[in-house]
Write an enzyme that holds these catalytic residues in place. Sequence first.
Site, short mmCIF file in Angstrom:
data_model
loop_
_atom_site.label_atom_id
_atom_site.label_comp_id
_atom_site.label_asym_id
_atom_site.label_seq_id
_atom_site.Cartn_x
_atom_site.Cartn_y
_atom_site.Cartn_z
N LEU D 244 0.83 -1.22 0.00
CA LEU D 244 0.00 0.00 0.00
C LEU D 244 0.86 1.27 0.00
CD1 LEU D 244 -2.85 1.25 0.21
CD2 LEU D 244 -2.54 1.26 2.68
N ASP D 245 0.68 2.10 -1.03
CA ASP D 245 1.37 3.40 -1.14
C ASP D 245 2.88 3.25 -1.16
OD1 ASP D 245 -1.14 4.59 -1.09
OD2 ASP D 245 -1.11 4.91 1.06
N GLU D 246 3.35 2.06 -1.56
CA GLU D 246 4.80 1.83 -1.59
C GLU D 246 5.33 1.62 -3.00
OE1 GLU D 246 6.84 2.06 0.88
OE2 GLU D 246 5.93 1.39 2.76
#
Lengths: 301, 301, 301, 301
Positions: D244-246
């Site tokens: 996530l969001d990486e």
Amino acid sequence: MQVQQVTKESKVQDSQLENRARLLVKCPDKPGIVSVLSTFLYKHNANIIESSQYSSDPENGKFFIRLEFHCDNLQEKRPQMEKEFAQIAWDYNMSYNIFYRNQRQRTAIYVSKELHCLLELLWAWQNGDLDTDIAVVISNHEEARSIVESHGIPFHYLPANKDIRKEVEAQQIQLMEEYNVDVLILARYMQILTPDFVNHFENRIINIHHSFLPAFIGANPYDRAHKRGVKLIGATSHYVTNDLDEGPIIEQDVERVDHRDDVPTLKKIGSQIERRVLAKAVKWHLENRIIVEGNKTIVFH
Amino acid sequence: MQVQQVTKESKVQDSQLENRARLLVKCPDKPGIVSVLSTFLYKHNANIIESSQYSSDPENGKFFIRLEFHCDNLQEKRPQMEKEFAQIAWDYNMSYNIFYRNQRQRTAIYVSKELHCLLELLWAWQNGDLDTDIAVVISNHEEARSIVESHGIPFHYLPANKDIRKEVEAQQIQLMEEYNVDVLILARYMQILTPDFVNHFENRIINIHHSFLPAFIGANPYDRAHKRGVKLIGATSHYVTNDLDEGPIIEQDVERVDHRDDVPTLKKIGSQIERRVLAKAVKWHLENRIIVEGNKTIVFH
Amino acid sequence: MQVQQVTKESKVQDSQLENRARLLVKCPDKPGIVSVLSTFLYKHNANIIESSQYSSDPENGKFFIRLEFHCDNLQEKRPQMEKEFAQIAWDYNMSYNIFYRNQRQRTAIYVSKELHCLLELLWAWQNGDLDTDIAVVISNHEEARSIVESHGIPFHYLPANKDIRKEVEAQQIQLMEEYNVDVLILARYMQILTPDFVNHFENRIINIHHSFLPAFIGANPYDRAHKRGVKLIGATSHYVTNDLDEGPIIEQDVERVDHRDDVPTLKKIGSQIERRVLAKAVKWHLENRIIVEGNKTIVFH
Amino acid sequence: MQVQQVTKESKVQDSQLENRARLLVKCPDKPGIVSVLSTFLYKHNANIIESSQYSSDPENGKFFIRLEFHCDNLQEKRPQMEKEFAQIAWDYNMSYNIFYRNQRQRTAIYVSKELHCLLELLWAWQNGDLDTDIAVVISNHEEARSIVESHGIPFHYLPANKDIRKEVEAQQIQLMEEYNVDVLILARYMQILTPDFVNHFENRIINIHHSFLPAFIGANPYDRAHKRGVKLIGATSHYVTNDLDEGPIIEQDVERVDHRDDVPTLKKIGSQIERRVLAKAVKWHLENRIIVEGNKTIVFH
């Protein structure tokens, strides 16, 4: 005081500098240029480290390229490579320049009473950001002497004004020759230069002007910016030509101001812009990243 | 299409708008002004929501203040408060203006063929960022009609050129009166206005100029920026006066460009600056954050 | 070397400093506060030079104000004014602080091996931008000694590491007392401080962290920024609390980077951000522009 | 409403698109690569229009290049050129991709209730800045329907939540196939995607996250930014991966905020950042300027 001891970093080890060079080329654009240049380098076992190019117009324009390459035993191969490349340049109508990394450029800094740009250049230089030998500092005032000499750099005080301009410039030119200077930096040097002096160092004098050119050409830009009520003030670094503040722009930047900022505050804010804009322009010049074309610059960041 | 349905947010609930007002004052600076203003409001049980002030010169200058306040039953108290304040203003040589939040300002947008500034204003307006009724859009071209009418806003096509300027402006002034317009926004309206028209709407016409003024005053700023080789391009929003592009600057901004950017690219980059600079200037005007003083603005962000 | 001779500018003449003060107040918001404060000052013939205020929430919040005022014969009037103001503060539940401009704050700078932030502070100080006496520089290395001593500032070398932390901090606290220090600036001082030390100087230790907090809390932020592939790097100045890199943020800024920038280049770019962010934070602290509220700051620019 | 009539500009005439292509290559770095690539193009009478390259490490790294070229009769020559190039790629261990300009990429936009990013993409697309066919818009809400359909673009309402995620994603995948979609843009689409879905479109899903990553990963970044008291807020566009969001960051930007900005104001300011950051990332993706390498991007501006 031994500020010079601050470690000088560099991506390239000093021992490798003799095997590094930068090739700058400009020529009429046509197919095959990149092929001939890269094949030439490959044939001599040179490895391209960095490459930037620009075509002014895909159809019918000029082509510009900057190549930095590594080549084992470059100094030995150099005569043969230069000879071969001269033939390529002839065939493709190329103007070119080869800068060998082991020949560090020599800089003269000109300054008057305000020292912030000079101090920034000294800071950047100590910090290893400016690949140059600062050969000499010239000033029409004494303010900078102690800080300059504390860095082990020769300082020359040459009073200057309209009446003695010619004589002073003659002395300056002689000093530039004695110190074997490649590039002159006007770090808030508040004297007009004569056309003769400017022509003598074409595209080799870098100035910082304390406005966002072409706004506020000439004297007292901060006063005029204040009077006009602008919401941003700026600074511009450019090569000096004989049209005042009209030379090829290298770099510009701005900061936000508002109605509360009086002229002294604008000057303080502006001095921050001036020092970083000039330092960038000088760095790029020393890294041979700038090609002057007409009255504009191509800057290969 | 029902874009209007996009929810309109606002920090102040609509029912509370009738109890909100903004007081703008300018006067000769002297001790006690803040005291008298704040005591006046306190006496009427008004609470200061936001306060910004500026003294042009602490010694011998002018004082400017913007106060936003909440006051229960403001509409009832209004006549008495206005009467009392008139006396205070007389005593302190104040010029002042009271803006009641329940009286929403009415806007006319003028546009030609390029629609990016108009579209940004419509977007910001739908988004609840512009506290205004867009009363009408005027254009000398038909490009904007469908988008404007799809928002339920009247659109008037008025052809304009040098020869018919006087007649057209007469029609425009009549339309501004019919639509009861407070402020005129030139959102890339490519027509010169006559002194008569400008005087008719003093400090009420907001323009966006597609350069970083005072650089590139007048026509074709992007072409001239390209020719000059600047490294930043900008846009400027200002009130229109009868000196071309010389009116009080409200807001400016810039973007970085380089040698690769041709004129069409500069225009594209510039259009992004234009739309955000104009939207900010209009927003601040509608929030009564701008005081024009001489040829400069005080903007209380 | 006599860098100190560079003229120190200031908007306020030194002779006038004894008649200048700054009043900072925080209290529960309610109508009438501005009235009572401004009336108090007016009664004592004090003229408000600069005023900034903020309400955390118009309905039910806290009120913050910073007033700078000029008052002839302030030093004589001071006891009476302080006595009267204490009563006002009691009535309105105000916390407050009065800073008299003739009492210049005294600064200690802590530094390790990297000197760019120290040099910037020295530059800004010489330039008249930091209204402080730099009382002493503390370091766990010797690198900074010559430059510091050349400015006539005492330099103390105190080796520091995990094992001797307690003893070293005891020495540091003693030095702070000897030098009568008001504010501690960690200008890239690479040592963890104990809770005892931090508590001893609550809201008086300013740090520069070399990342855009809360990204990259802790060690080696540039390495981690490089690994994550961010397109902007930043720096953050904050008050030190006992939560590592979690103290109230004063100022932050960023610069653009790209895939070509390796870790040493990020460090170079970052050092430019660090020095200007720290210099701003220190300037605002010295001008009493910062109010710490919870874990956040209100900064009245 | 016929917003589509707004003229679409492009530097390349449509009739010339069939003779234009972009070649992206990554391979182990070694001398001679530029030579072999440029010689290959020259041999086929292809003219290099734009060239950008990057070596991850001069000594022992990887080499990346993006070449845009023009070649008369490209469509006829294409089979022979592709055959020859496959051999070169084999010899030099190259991974490569050729994008023919006459094959316009097809885009799907996913959106929820907040429309600012969608509106910006539609604006940029009408303005000729996004070289794509917007094939379809997918939403778990109805808010966007009218604006999307008014542009003649199909709109599909697909309710989505945790419980029906699998079924909805199956429908979405089917729609992507029906519409022959190349790239998915999450323009503030507030739904988590399953690993299966993400894997199905590796490096082809572009998201906009409303924070300056890696700060404030996950939900409610503006609330958390407000709580932390940051002085800048940002937005990040990245390729979606199963962390996530990486995922690999394409572009980031920030705006200055201060203590007065509450969460709704942060959201408004943030929405301006989000829309311009996403529009840039999408533009660069469509121009094949992005190479994903590990968890980072190389972006050839």
